[in-house]
Design an enzyme around this catalytic site. Structure first.
Site, PDB file in Angstrom:
ATOM      1  N   TYR A 145      40.244  30.505  33.217  1.00 42.59           N
ATOM      2  CA  TYR A 145      39.794  32.227  33.485  1.00 42.59           C
ATOM      3  C   TYR A 145      41.429  32.067  34.263  1.00 42.59           C
ATOM      4  O   TYR A 145      41.522  31.757  35.088  1.00 42.59           O
ATOM      5  CB  TYR A 145      38.873  32.745  33.883  1.00 42.59           C
ATOM      6  CG  TYR A 145      38.709  34.428  33.619  1.00 42.59           C
ATOM      7  CD1 TYR A 145      39.121  35.207  32.985  1.00 42.59           C
ATOM      8  CD2 TYR A 145      38.821  35.037  35.880  1.00 42.59           C
ATOM      9  CE1 TYR A 145      39.325  36.681  33.064  1.00 42.59           C
ATOM     10  CE2 TYR A 145      39.447  36.249  35.693  1.00 42.59           C
ATOM     11  CZ  TYR A 145      39.051  36.898  34.867  1.00 42.59           C
ATOM     12  OH  TYR A 145      39.206  38.141  35.195  1.00 42.59           O
ATOM     13  N   ASP A 240      46.954  27.604  38.057  1.00 41.67           N
ATOM     14  CA  ASP A 240      46.686  28.835  38.786  1.00 41.67           C
ATOM     15  C   ASP A 240      45.370  28.153  39.844  1.00 41.67           C
ATOM     16  O   ASP A 240      44.505  27.609  39.375  1.00 41.67           O
ATOM     17  CB  ASP A 240      45.572  29.482  37.277  1.00 41.67           C
ATOM     18  CG  ASP A 240      44.971  30.978  38.261  1.00 41.67           C
ATOM     19  OD1 ASP A 240      45.515  31.116  39.498  1.00 41.67           O
ATOM     20  OD2 ASP A 240      44.385  31.622  36.797  1.00 41.67           O
ATOM     21  N   LYS A 268      42.591  36.167  46.020  1.00 43.94           N
ATOM     22  CA  LYS A 268      42.001  35.522  46.428  1.00 43.94           C
ATOM     23  C   LYS A 268      41.450  34.933  47.713  1.00 43.94           C
ATOM     24  O   LYS A 268      42.492  36.211  48.782  1.00 43.94           O
ATOM     25  CB  LYS A 268      40.444  34.790  45.945  1.00 43.94           C
ATOM     26  CG  LYS A 268      40.211  35.233  44.422  1.00 43.94           C
ATOM     27  CD  LYS A 268      39.493  34.451  43.465  1.00 43.94           C
ATOM     28  CE  LYS A 268      38.456  34.994  42.485  1.00 43.94           C
ATOM     29  NZ  LYS A 268      39.036  34.823  41.082  1.00 43.94           N
TER      30      LYS A 268
HETATM   31  C1  LIG Z   1      39.834  35.554  39.961  1.00 43.56           C
HETATM   32  C2  LIG Z   1      40.694  34.677  39.347  1.00 43.56           C
HETATM   33  C3  LIG Z   1      41.908  35.311  39.026  1.00 43.56           C
HETATM   34  C4  LIG Z   1      42.025  37.111  38.718  1.00 43.56           C
HETATM   35  O1  LIG Z   1      41.875  37.251  39.867  1.00 43.56           O
HETATM   36  P1  LIG Z   1      42.018  39.279  39.889  1.00 43.56           P
HETATM   37  O2  LIG Z   1      42.469  39.147  41.225  1.00 43.56           O
HETATM   38  O3  LIG Z   1      40.487  39.290  39.682  1.00 43.56           O
HETATM   39  O4  LIG Z   1      42.545  40.110  39.614  1.00 43.56           O
HETATM   40  C5  LIG Z   1      42.922  34.284  38.244  1.00 43.56           C
HETATM   41  N1  LIG Z   1      42.567  33.041  38.311  1.00 43.56           N
HETATM   42  C6  LIG Z   1      41.792  32.658  38.841  1.00 43.56           C
HETATM   43  C7  LIG Z   1      41.732  30.600  38.475  1.00 43.56           C
HETATM   44  C8  LIG Z   1      40.359  33.184  39.166  1.00 43.56           C
HETATM   45  O5  LIG Z   1      39.766  32.589  39.477  1.00 43.56           O
END
Ligand SMILES: *Cc1c(COP(=O)(O)O)cnc(C)c1O
Length: 433
Positions: A145, A240, A268
């Site tokens: 994701y 990511d 995060k």
């Molecule tokens: C949570 C997440 C996102 C998106 O971040 P948001 O702050 O919710 O937009 C993108 N990549 C990864 C790996 C994530 O866990």
């Protein structure tokens, strides 16, 4: 439950004016049934709902709360920053200090730009990769994701190489077709794709520690092949690290695997519980961004002093307390407590862990490395176990495929509590499957 009257009433009100009653769909409990809990307070490892009922929290707001809820130093930093103005729309000191910290911590990174979410970070990194390479196509992996930007909301099903099929209504198929979805753990299809169309691929984006569809720990060789293929064909490798960055350690998964990406995204943990994302890379790449270069990217609240202060305070506490080592040890303690009881459990379940990220994987055999290896009954087992745990005041993510997080607010006694509740919950779930 009679003791959750207020939570139910509040949620009823939410459903009248917020779609699904939630501001983000995973919160809606659809994967496990029942209704989300409306919370009033968080403190250390605990959440308290509007009825005053306390839960031991292993969701940690889905990753950011590596110090637990309302850590005094973070609260102090936020209050202090707010008193001096919540946003300037101009450079501020905390932003520059946080940027220096990121650049000093993460391998191969020379410049960073702040945004307000992980979604913005990945979206901007992809745009930059396209701008730098002059190519349009990107590769992502099923089960990873990367936020909800249009070209990344594609996760197509199994099959060797699936051309983008939008996962969401509202994403134009033409747009999604620029995203090629490959399987994790499969170097062959990656190499085949690159040898076919490597000169059209702008970037490969991957969660180096995929933690959004279970915790799918990858073989080092697979991640190395991403580095090799992108380098060979002039594409960029984007890690990511929105979950793994500053959670596995200051150098993230890149440090753990000793593989340096071209671009990296954060979110995060880096915001300490406030809305922060960031993307970063080598100078020559980041200089392609406006105002120095032709790739546009902007944000009214980006790098605002309150959010930057929360991130900075969080990272400084981690550094000063040797937090990452403590979290690794805590993760190990969790493993010691859970392993024997999971092995003896009356239904298939195992613990998958990387540092302070853990996943209760409801199947036996080897830990899955891609979603194709999932047991179709796992979600059902999780649903039963989830509700039994909730009754015992343990709050895990309301989905079989979301991970749990440990924080520095968790003590060994909290792990004991989890172990006791889990043993009972698994027994109960086994009776009901
Ligand atoms: C949570 C997440 C996102 C998106 O971040 P948001 O702050 O919710 O937009 C993108 N990549 C990864 C790996 C994530 O866990």
């Amino acid at each position: 439950m009679s003791d959750s009257e207020a939570s139910k009433e509040w949620f009823q009100r939410a459903t009248r004016c917020i779609p699904g009653g939630v501001s983000s769909p995973v919160r809606a409990f659809r994967a496990v049934g029942g209704e989300p809990i409306v919370f009033a307070r968080g403190n250390g490892p605990e959440l308290t709902d509007v009825d005053g009922r306390r839960f031991l929290d292993f969701v940690g707001s889905w990753g950011p709360l590596i110090l637990g809820h309302a850590h005094p130093e973070v609260v102090e930093a936020v209050c202090d920053a707010s008193r001096h103005g919540t946003t300037f729309g101009a450079p501020c000191r905390a932003e520059i200090e946080l940027a220096e910290l990121v650049v000093d911590s993460y391998p191969g990174i020379e410049a960073v730009r702040f945004v307000s979410s992980g979604t913005e970070a990945t979206m901007s990194a992809i745009r930059l990769a396209r701008g730098v390479t002059g190519r349009d196509r990107i590769i992502k992996f099923a089960g990873c994701y990367h936020g909800h930007a249009d070209h990344l909301l594609v996760a197509a099903g199994s099959g060797l190489t699936t051309f983008g099929q939008p996962d969401s209504a509202g994403v134009p198929a033409n747009f999604a077709s620029l995203t090629q979805v490959l399987d994790l753990d499969d170097e062959d299809s990656l190499e085949a794709t690159f040898s076919r169309e490597g000169d059209q691929i702008a970037a490969v984006i991957v969660e180096p520690v995929p933690a959004n569809h279970g915790l799918l720990v990858q073989r080092r060789e697979f991640l190395e092949s991403l580095r090799e293929q992108t380098r060979k064909y002039g594409a960029l490798l984007i890690f990511d690290e929105v979950i793994s960055g500053f959670r596995l350690g200051p150098d993230g998964a890149a440090g753990r695997y000793e593989i340096t990406p071209d671009l990296v995204t954060f979110g995060k943990v880096i915001g300490g519980g406030l809305p922060v994302g960031a993307f970063a890379g080598r100078r020559d790449l980041m200089d392609v961004l406006a105002p120095d270069g032709p790739v546009y990217q902007a944000g009214t609240l980006s790098g605002n002093p309150v959010a930057m202060a929360a991130g900075l305070a969080t990272l400084r506490v981690l550094e000063a307390s040797n937090g990452w080592r403590q979290l690794e040890r805590l993760g190990h303690e969790l493993e010691i407590r859970l392993r024997p009881l999971l092995e003896a459990a009356p239904l298939p379940v195992q613990l998958v862990r990387q540092g302070s990220i853990f996943w209760l994987c409801m199947q036996g055999g080897p830990a899955p490395r891609s979603p194709q290896q999932f047991d179709p009954n796992a979600a059902d087992r999780y649903r039963l176990m989830f509700h039994s745990l909730l009754e015992r005041d343990i709050y895990l993510a309301p989905s079989a495929f979301e991970v749990g997080f440990l924080s520095l607010a968790h003590q060994e006694s909290h792990l004991d509590e989890l172990a006791v509740a889990l043993e009972q919950a698994l027994g109960e779930a086994a009776e009901n499957v």
